[in-house]
Design a protein around this motif. Structure first.
Motif, PDB file in Angstrom:
ATOM      1  N   SER A  84      24.287  17.021   9.210  1.00  0.00           N
ATOM      2  CA  SER A  84      22.892  17.351   8.472  1.00  0.00           C
ATOM      3  C   SER A  84      23.377  18.667   8.041  1.00  0.00           C
ATOM      4  N   TYR A  85      22.920  18.828   6.936  1.00  0.00           N
ATOM      5  CA  TYR A  85      23.090  20.132   6.033  1.00  0.00           C
ATOM      6  C   TYR A  85      22.607  21.043   6.858  1.00  0.00           C
ATOM      7  N   THR A  86      23.109  22.262   6.640  1.00  0.00           N
ATOM      8  CA  THR A  86      22.580  23.572   7.268  1.00  0.00           C
ATOM      9  C   THR A  86      21.473  24.141   6.490  1.00  0.00           C
ATOM     10  N   PRO A  87      20.514  25.020   7.021  1.00  0.00           N
ATOM     11  CA  PRO A  87      19.538  25.677   6.104  1.00  0.00           C
ATOM     12  C   PRO A  87      20.273  26.368   4.956  1.00  0.00           C
ATOM     13  N   ASP A  88      21.243  26.993   5.255  1.00  0.00           N
ATOM     14  CA  ASP A  88      22.163  27.920   4.076  1.00  0.00           C
ATOM     15  C   ASP A  88      22.320  26.781   2.748  1.00  0.00           C
ATOM     16  N   GLU A  89      22.861  25.608   3.254  1.00  0.00           N
ATOM     17  CA  GLU A  89      23.433  24.536   2.385  1.00  0.00           C
ATOM     18  C   GLU A  89      22.113  24.040   1.507  1.00  0.00           C
ATOM     19  N   VAL A  90      21.038  23.867   2.178  1.00  0.00           N
ATOM     20  CA  VAL A  90      19.622  23.339   1.534  1.00  0.00           C
ATOM     21  C   VAL A  90      19.169  24.244   0.646  1.00  0.00           C
ATOM     22  N   GLN A  91      19.417  25.893   1.220  1.00  0.00           N
ATOM     23  CA  GLN A  91      18.881  26.676   0.072  1.00  0.00           C
ATOM     24  C   GLN A  91      19.608  26.920  -1.155  1.00  0.00           C
ATOM     25  N   MET A  92      21.045  26.623  -0.603  1.00  0.00           N
ATOM     26  CA  MET A  92      22.135  26.946  -1.899  1.00  0.00           C
ATOM     27  C   MET A  92      21.854  25.774  -2.857  1.00  0.00           C
ATOM     28  N   LEU A  93      21.503  24.692  -2.447  1.00  0.00           N
ATOM     29  CA  LEU A  93      21.244  23.499  -3.516  1.00  0.00           C
ATOM     30  C   LEU A  93      20.076  23.850  -4.269  1.00  0.00           C
ATOM     31  N   CYS A  94      19.042  24.098  -3.610  1.00  0.00           N
ATOM     32  CA  CYS A  94      17.637  24.436  -4.264  1.00  0.00           C
ATOM     33  C   CYS A  94      17.793  25.646  -5.303  1.00  0.00           C
ATOM     34  N   ARG A  95      18.681  26.663  -4.890  1.00  0.00           N
ATOM     35  CA  ARG A  95      19.042  28.032  -5.691  1.00  0.00           C
ATOM     36  C   ARG A  95      19.688  27.371  -6.909  1.00  0.00           C
ATOM     37  N   LEU A  96      20.789  26.403  -6.759  1.00  0.00           N
ATOM     38  CA  LEU A  96      21.630  26.146  -8.175  1.00  0.00           C
ATOM     39  C   LEU A  96      20.648  25.261  -8.784  1.00  0.00           C
TER      40      LEU A  96
ATOM     41  N   VAL B 150      21.142  13.961  -2.239  1.00  0.00           N
ATOM     42  CA  VAL B 150      21.628  14.229  -1.063  1.00  0.00           C
ATOM     43  C   VAL B 150      20.978  13.486   0.029  1.00  0.00           C
ATOM     44  N   SER B 151      21.890  12.579   0.788  1.00  0.00           N
ATOM     45  CA  SER B 151      21.352  12.154   2.024  1.00  0.00           C
ATOM     46  C   SER B 151      21.378  12.977   3.169  1.00  0.00           C
ATOM     47  N   HIS B 152      20.093  13.301   3.913  1.00  0.00           N
ATOM     48  CA  HIS B 152      20.175  14.438   4.631  1.00  0.00           C
ATOM     49  C   HIS B 152      19.209  13.987   5.798  1.00  0.00           C
TER      50      HIS B 152
ATOM     51  N   THR C 125      36.407  19.044   7.641  1.00  0.00           N
ATOM     52  CA  THR C 125      35.298  20.203   7.800  1.00  0.00           C
ATOM     53  C   THR C 125      33.956  19.707   8.055  1.00  0.00           C
ATOM     54  N   GLY C 126      34.014  18.616   8.758  1.00  0.00           N
ATOM     55  CA  GLY C 126      32.555  17.943   9.151  1.00  0.00           C
ATOM     56  C   GLY C 126      31.561  17.378   7.865  1.00  0.00           C
ATOM     57  N   PHE C 127      32.458  17.441   6.952  1.00  0.00           N
ATOM     58  CA  PHE C 127      31.696  16.982   5.574  1.00  0.00           C
ATOM     59  C   PHE C 127      30.621  17.884   5.062  1.00  0.00           C
ATOM     60  N   HIS C 128      30.905  19.046   5.285  1.00  0.00           N
ATOM     61  CA  HIS C 128      29.997  19.981   4.929  1.00  0.00           C
ATOM     62  C   HIS C 128      30.334  20.419   3.614  1.00  0.00           C
ATOM     63  N   LEU C 129      29.280  21.084   2.913  1.00  0.00           N
ATOM     64  CA  LEU C 129      29.603  21.220   1.292  1.00  0.00           C
ATOM     65  C   LEU C 129      30.478  22.413   1.119  1.00  0.00           C
TER      66      LEU C 129
ATOM     67  N   MET D 227      16.793  21.121   8.514  1.00  0.00           N
ATOM     68  CA  MET D 227      15.660  21.816   7.646  1.00  0.00           C
ATOM     69  C   MET D 227      15.506  21.060   6.241  1.00  0.00           C
ATOM     70  N   SER D 228      14.141  20.301   6.144  1.00  0.00           N
ATOM     71  CA  SER D 228      13.791  19.330   5.097  1.00  0.00           C
ATOM     72  C   SER D 228      13.974  20.203   3.769  1.00  0.00           C
ATOM     73  N   PHE D 229      14.299  19.350   2.791  1.00  0.00           N
ATOM     74  CA  PHE D 229      14.381  20.137   1.421  1.00  0.00           C
ATOM     75  C   PHE D 229      12.860  20.343   1.089  1.00  0.00           C
ATOM     76  N   GLY D 230      11.769  19.640   1.424  1.00  0.00           N
ATOM     77  CA  GLY D 230      10.502  19.791   1.442  1.00  0.00           C
ATOM     78  C   GLY D 230       9.952  20.980   2.091  1.00  0.00           C
ATOM     79  N   SER D 231      10.682  21.806   2.867  1.00  0.00           N
ATOM     80  CA  SER D 231      10.340  23.069   3.180  1.00  0.00           C
ATOM     81  C   SER D 231      10.609  24.283   2.535  1.00  0.00           C
ATOM     82  N   VAL D 232      11.392  24.062   1.401  1.00  0.00           N
ATOM     83  CA  VAL D 232      12.051  25.147   0.346  1.00  0.00           C
ATOM     84  C   VAL D 232      10.697  25.304  -0.591  1.00  0.00           C
ATOM     85  N   LYS D 233       9.740  26.188  -0.382  1.00  0.00           N
ATOM     86  CA  LYS D 233       8.487  26.410  -0.939  1.00  0.00           C
ATOM     87  C   LYS D 233       8.533  26.192  -2.694  1.00  0.00           C
ATOM     88  N   ASP D 234       9.434  27.223  -3.142  1.00  0.00           N
ATOM     89  CA  ASP D 234       9.689  27.629  -4.351  1.00  0.00           C
ATOM     90  C   ASP D 234      10.439  26.512  -4.992  1.00  0.00           C
TER      91      ASP D 234
END
Ligand SMILES: Cc1ncc(COP(=O)(O)O)c(C=O)c1O
Length: 402
Positions: A178-190, A168-170, A145-149, A215-222
């Motif tokens: 490279s984790y997708t924006p959805d994956e980045v957002q999902m980890l931030c949400r959790l 996460v090494s990203h 699965t391309g090592f996606h989450l 998408m950098s984790f640093g761009s998830v403002k909240d």
């Protein structure tokens, strides 16, 4: 003589473990193509050498523990330019990203605390976790699965009262994902939901080969109060020996803890901080050229790997590594066999055994991590040798043809 349990639990790096076999092959006159190690061969920018040539203080003094102002400003400027709002006083300079990671684990974990990490993962994560007496709990990912989450629910089910962070090494060393924006957002949400941190190791941020793939984790403002950004000049500017990295976060309480550790080790090298500040003045064209060169290498690698019958690999989207499943019984045995018994016109290849990138050493036995830090022509030769070696290897697993 007594050595601590902590130090005895550490293992020799899987990336370096087989070097004696490579040295033996070289002593016999063979040329070895190294696909096992992530040391870039690209030239370090001239700006670095100019700056350190002019470094001549009367006394080479300790520097501020959190880093010299000009470097913190330079790093902050770099983040601001990519839309990540770290101020200079939110950036603490460290001796490479490695020291930043060690600091973070010491800050977050009591003995037995857990960190969730997509597996396979960078082997030194084991070292840093063991030193902090923390446990790495793998989030399983696969080559298929391309090592996606996996699904959010699966990841959430791994969170316990002892979980302190996602790590996460990203884009990812060793998988190239490279984790997708959805994956980045999902980890931030959790992370928000369960009040845990995210250790965002983005030292390969510039090594992305498709537009819109990062998408950098640093761009998830909240989530900025819980995203611990780890960075380094090592790969970005091909300056691994400078040993300059940083930790950045918008969280004063956390930074207060970082400061204690910075003060404990007094200072980072004065001359290297001056050199690193100059690196951040390197024209953007340098990074664009380097990216172009690695994209070419990535394409050569992927084409070469697909030509080997029975491999399971995905097209790596970032960093300069990938994990590949081969039709062999055991990758460590194979690499040793290749170094000792296989060459084409006196040339052979070396990669890193896959199991060193798993928490359980019985996993990844038929996988290897391949680093593509060689120029195109050498990479082509290395892959040609690898293909022929796999075909000749006595432990090859025959594929059942449909
Ligand atoms: C994923 C990852 N993180 C962190 C580091 C540490 O880099 P450094 O200590 O050279 O900054 C590396 C080095 O290879 C790496 O691959």
């Amino acid at each position: 003589m007594h050595f601590s349990d902590r130090i005895q639990a550490l293992k020799i790096s899987p990336i370096r473990r087989l070097i004696p076999y490579a040295d033996e092959a070289k002593a016999k006159g063979k040329k070895v193509y190294h696909l096992n190690i992530g040391q870039p061969d690209i030239k370090t920018p001239e700006e670095y050498f100019e700056a350190i040539k002019n470094f001549h203080p009367a006394t080479v003094a300790y520097q501020p523990s959190q880093g010299i102002p000009e470097l913190r400003e330079a790093i902050s400027g770099y983040y601001q330019a990519m839309g990540v709002p770290y101020e200079p006083n939110e950036v603490y300079v460290t001796c490479g990203g490695s020291e930043a990671l060690q600091f973070v684990l010491m800050i977050l974990c009591d003995p037995g605390d857990e960190i969730l990490v997509p597996e396979p993962f960078y082997a030194n994560y084991n070292t840093f976790a063991n030193l902090a007496l923390a446990k790495l709990r793998p989030i399983p990912t696969t080559a298929e699965t391309g090592f996606h989450l996996p699904d959010e629910k699966i990841i959430e089910s791994l969170i316990t009262s002892k979980t302190r962070a996602f790590w996460v090494s990203h884009p990812c060393n060793p998988t190239g994902t490279s984790y997708t924006p959805d994956e980045v957002q999902m980890l931030c949400r959790l992370a928000k939901k369960h009040d845990i941190f995210i250790i965002a190791d983005e030292v390969y941020r510039e090594f992305i080969y498709e537009t819109g793939e990062f998408m950098s984790f640093g761009s998830v403002k909240d989530a900025l109060d819980r995203v611990i950004m780890i960075d380094s000049v090592s790969k970005r500017f091909s300056a691994c020996g400078a040993r300059i990295g940083c930790v950045a976060i918008k969280n004063k309480e956390f930074l207060g803890q970082v400061m204690k550790l910075c003060q404990g080790r007094l200072s980072v090298s004065a001359v290297e901080q001056v050199g690193a500040a100059a690196l951040y003045k390197t024209p953007k064209s340098y990074l664009q050229e380097v990216n172009k060169e690695y994209k070419t290498r990535r394409d050569v690698l992927y084409k070469g790997l697909k030509a080997i019958e029975g491999t399971v690999c995905h097209e790596p989207k970032g960093a300069f590594y990938t994990m590949v499943k081969f039709p062999i019984d055991n990758s460590e045995k194979f690499i040793i066999w290749m170094l000792q018994n296989f060459d084409i016109n006196g040339e052979t290849t070396m990669a890193a055994p896959g199991n060193g990138f798993y928490a359980d050493p019985n996993k990844g036995l038929d996988e290897m991590r391949i680093a593509y830090v060689l120029k195109k022509e050498d990479l082509e030769k290395a892959l040609h040798i690898l293909k022929n070696a796999i075909e000749a290897y006595p432990g090859r697993i025959e594929m059942i043809k449909a």
